[in-house]
Scaffold this motif. Sequence first.
Motif, PDB file in Angstrom:
ATOM      1  N   ALA A 144     -29.299  17.388  14.405  1.00 48.12           N
ATOM      2  CA  ALA A 144     -28.095  16.625  14.050  1.00 48.12           C
ATOM      3  C   ALA A 144     -27.078  16.615  15.177  1.00 48.12           C
ATOM      4  N   ASN A 145     -27.073  17.663  16.003  1.00 48.06           N
ATOM      5  CA  ASN A 145     -26.103  17.715  17.107  1.00 48.06           C
ATOM      6  C   ASN A 145     -26.325  16.577  18.096  1.00 48.06           C
ATOM      7  N   ALA A 146     -27.597  16.265  18.395  1.00 52.87           N
ATOM      8  CA  ALA A 146     -27.901  15.200  19.358  1.00 52.87           C
ATOM      9  C   ALA A 146     -27.560  13.824  18.803  1.00 52.87           C
ATOM     10  N   ARG A 147     -27.380  13.729  17.472  1.00 53.38           N
ATOM     11  CA  ARG A 147     -27.053  12.447  16.843  1.00 53.38           C
ATOM     12  C   ARG A 147     -25.674  12.484  16.188  1.00 53.38           C
ATOM     13  N   ALA A 148     -24.834  13.379  16.694  1.00 56.63           N
ATOM     14  CA  ALA A 148     -23.499  13.544  16.104  1.00 56.63           C
ATOM     15  C   ALA A 148     -22.677  12.268  16.215  1.00 56.63           C
ATOM     16  N   GLU A 149     -22.769  11.585  17.338  1.00 56.01           N
ATOM     17  CA  GLU A 149     -21.992  10.358  17.512  1.00 56.01           C
ATOM     18  C   GLU A 149     -22.427   9.304  16.491  1.00 56.01           C
ATOM     19  N   GLU A 150     -23.722   9.218  16.242  1.00 53.28           N
ATOM     20  CA  GLU A 150     -24.255   8.288  15.239  1.00 53.28           C
ATOM     21  C   GLU A 150     -23.717   8.624  13.851  1.00 53.28           C
ATOM     22  N   ALA A 151     -23.682   9.914  13.512  1.00 55.36           N
ATOM     23  CA  ALA A 151     -23.207  10.341  12.198  1.00 55.36           C
ATOM     24  C   ALA A 151     -21.725  10.052  12.024  1.00 55.36           C
ATOM     25  N   VAL A 152     -20.934  10.324  13.049  1.00 53.65           N
ATOM     26  CA  VAL A 152     -19.490  10.081  12.971  1.00 53.65           C
ATOM     27  C   VAL A 152     -19.217   8.588  12.826  1.00 53.65           C
ATOM     28  N   ASP A 153     -19.981   7.788  13.546  1.00 56.60           N
ATOM     29  CA  ASP A 153     -19.827   6.331  13.440  1.00 56.60           C
ATOM     30  C   ASP A 153     -20.194   5.849  12.040  1.00 56.60           C
ATOM     31  N   LEU A 154     -21.225   6.439  11.465  1.00 60.27           N
ATOM     32  CA  LEU A 154     -21.643   6.079  10.105  1.00 60.27           C
ATOM     33  C   LEU A 154     -20.550   6.415   9.094  1.00 60.27           C
ATOM     34  N   MET A 155     -20.000   7.607   9.178  1.00 58.89           N
ATOM     35  CA  MET A 155     -18.956   8.017   8.244  1.00 58.89           C
ATOM     36  C   MET A 155     -17.715   7.135   8.378  1.00 58.89           C
ATOM     37  N   ALA A 156     -17.398   6.748   9.606  1.00 56.45           N
ATOM     38  CA  ALA A 156     -16.209   5.925   9.850  1.00 56.45           C
ATOM     39  C   ALA A 156     -16.399   4.485   9.398  1.00 56.45           C
ATOM     40  N   SER A 157     -17.659   4.074   9.146  1.00 56.22           N
ATOM     41  CA  SER A 157     -17.917   2.683   8.759  1.00 56.22           C
ATOM     42  C   SER A 157     -17.436   2.356   7.347  1.00 56.22           C
ATOM     43  N   ALA A 158     -17.113   3.374   6.566  1.00 53.85           N
ATOM     44  CA  ALA A 158     -16.593   3.160   5.204  1.00 53.85           C
ATOM     45  C   ALA A 158     -15.236   3.855   5.102  1.00 53.85           C
ATOM     46  N   PRO A 159     -14.204   3.284   5.692  1.00 55.76           N
ATOM     47  CA  PRO A 159     -12.897   3.975   5.752  1.00 55.76           C
ATOM     48  C   PRO A 159     -12.293   4.272   4.395  1.00 55.76           C
ATOM     49  N   SER A 160     -12.606   3.485   3.367  1.00 53.31           N
ATOM     50  CA  SER A 160     -12.001   3.701   2.051  1.00 53.31           C
ATOM     51  C   SER A 160     -12.451   5.003   1.404  1.00 53.31           C
ATOM     52  N   ILE A 161     -13.622   5.515   1.812  1.00 49.88           N
ATOM     53  CA  ILE A 161     -14.098   6.782   1.235  1.00 49.88           C
ATOM     54  C   ILE A 161     -14.282   7.859   2.306  1.00 49.88           C
ATOM     55  N   ARG A 162     -13.865   7.564   3.543  1.00 48.55           N
ATOM     56  CA  ARG A 162     -14.070   8.523   4.638  1.00 48.55           C
ATOM     57  C   ARG A 162     -13.444   9.877   4.335  1.00 48.55           C
ATOM     58  N   SER A 163     -12.254   9.879   3.752  1.00 48.93           N
ATOM     59  CA  SER A 163     -11.572  11.143   3.494  1.00 48.93           C
ATOM     60  C   SER A 163     -12.306  12.001   2.473  1.00 48.93           C
ATOM     61  N   ARG A 164     -13.210  11.394   1.716  1.00 50.61           N
ATOM     62  CA  ARG A 164     -13.946  12.138   0.688  1.00 50.61           C
ATOM     63  C   ARG A 164     -15.247  12.718   1.223  1.00 50.61           C
ATOM     64  N   VAL A 165     -15.655  12.287   2.423  1.00 50.17           N
ATOM     65  CA  VAL A 165     -16.924  12.751   2.978  1.00 50.17           C
ATOM     66  C   VAL A 165     -16.694  14.037   3.765  1.00 50.17           C
ATOM     67  N   ARG A 166     -17.394  15.071   3.379  1.00 46.69           N
ATOM     68  CA  ARG A 166     -17.242  16.372   4.032  1.00 46.69           C
ATOM     69  C   ARG A 166     -18.236  16.578   5.169  1.00 46.69           C
ATOM     70  N   ALA A 167     -19.464  16.083   5.004  1.00 53.12           N
ATOM     71  CA  ALA A 167     -20.494  16.353   6.006  1.00 53.12           C
ATOM     72  C   ALA A 167     -21.564  15.272   5.989  1.00 53.12           C
ATOM     73  N   ALA A 168     -22.242  15.154   7.141  1.00 47.38           N
ATOM     74  CA  ALA A 168     -23.424  14.301   7.249  1.00 47.38           C
ATOM     75  C   ALA A 168     -24.619  15.212   7.499  1.00 47.38           C
ATOM     76  N   VAL A 169     -25.628  15.097   6.646  1.00 46.97           N
ATOM     77  CA  VAL A 169     -26.801  15.975   6.720  1.00 46.97           C
ATOM     78  C   VAL A 169     -27.997  15.150   7.186  1.00 46.97           C
ATOM     79  N   LEU A 170     -28.612  15.568   8.282  1.00 50.29           N
ATOM     80  CA  LEU A 170     -29.794  14.881   8.790  1.00 50.29           C
ATOM     81  C   LEU A 170     -31.028  15.403   8.056  1.00 50.29           C
ATOM     82  N   VAL A 171     -31.740  14.506   7.396  1.00 48.33           N
ATOM     83  CA  VAL A 171     -32.904  14.875   6.586  1.00 48.33           C
ATOM     84  C   VAL A 171     -34.180  14.572   7.363  1.00 48.33           C
ATOM     85  N   ALA A 172     -34.972  15.617   7.600  1.00 47.24           N
ATOM     86  CA  ALA A 172     -36.261  15.482   8.287  1.00 47.24           C
ATOM     87  C   ALA A 172     -36.115  14.770   9.633  1.00 47.24           C
ATOM     88  N   GLU A 173     -34.932  14.891  10.244  1.00 49.02           N
ATOM     89  CA  GLU A 173     -34.640  14.279  11.541  1.00 49.02           C
ATOM     90  C   GLU A 173     -34.863  12.761  11.530  1.00 49.02           C
TER      91      GLU A 173
END
Length: 256
Positions: free
Chosen positions: A147-176
């Motif tokens: 997940a560290n190597a794809r951190a920028e991808e995860a942050v961009d994903l979370m930011a793509s839904a600003p209306s619920i961004r504050s409710r998202v605590r973490a992004a979990v990479l499943v099976a890479e």
Amino acid sequence: MSGTYAALGFLGAWVGYGMALSGDWRPTAEALTAAAGFRVQSIEIQGLAESDSTEIVDRIDVTAQSSLMMLDVERARQRVAEIPWVSDVSVKKLYPHRIVVSLNERLPFALWQDDGRLKVVDRTGAVMSETILARHTALPLVVGTGANARAEEAVDLMASAPSIRSRVRAAVLVAERRWNLVTVEGVEIRLPEEDPKAALARVAQLQATKRLLDRDIVAVDVRAADKLFVRLSDAAAEQRKEMNKARMPKKRGTDT
């Protein structure tokens, strides 16, 4: 007099040769040049924000008796460059007695949790520190192997839904392969490998219109493009079961 000078020169050369053979020349040269006015008196560090200035000074390895002339700036530069926070550094001598260290630091970008341990990583996923300071706690959290190597991808994903961004605590990479988002309430949003932003937009829309994430649920599965699956909490599932029982018509008994 010329004979005297020649004798002194010969004696000095012989002493220098003996010192070189014994390895004792450097301390002597250090002491002589420091006494001649080249003693290190200050170390100036430019570009410092995250790194520890004490560690930088320690890696340059000078004392109050060190001579600027004897400082190996390339060795000092290499040692400072080994600090995880440092991305680029130069070390210069400014005669007669100053050392100037100019550095560029890696910027903390996210927290990465792997095998139960938290680490600070930069935008590329490189680990910067395993010490989490108060100022790092607001960083986005990514979880899982790779997940560290794809951190920028995860942050961009979370930011793509600003209306619920504050409710998202973490992004979990499943099976890479794909991401699950976890809300601060513990609801797991299961996203598809392909076009996860569109799936997350569906969740944001349902939250806006149906208050989906406010319900007593533990998971929302939007991996299928035309379907949505919701998993109720145990309490909500039991309550729903009891309600369904109450709605079922009772069977009438038959005379025998």
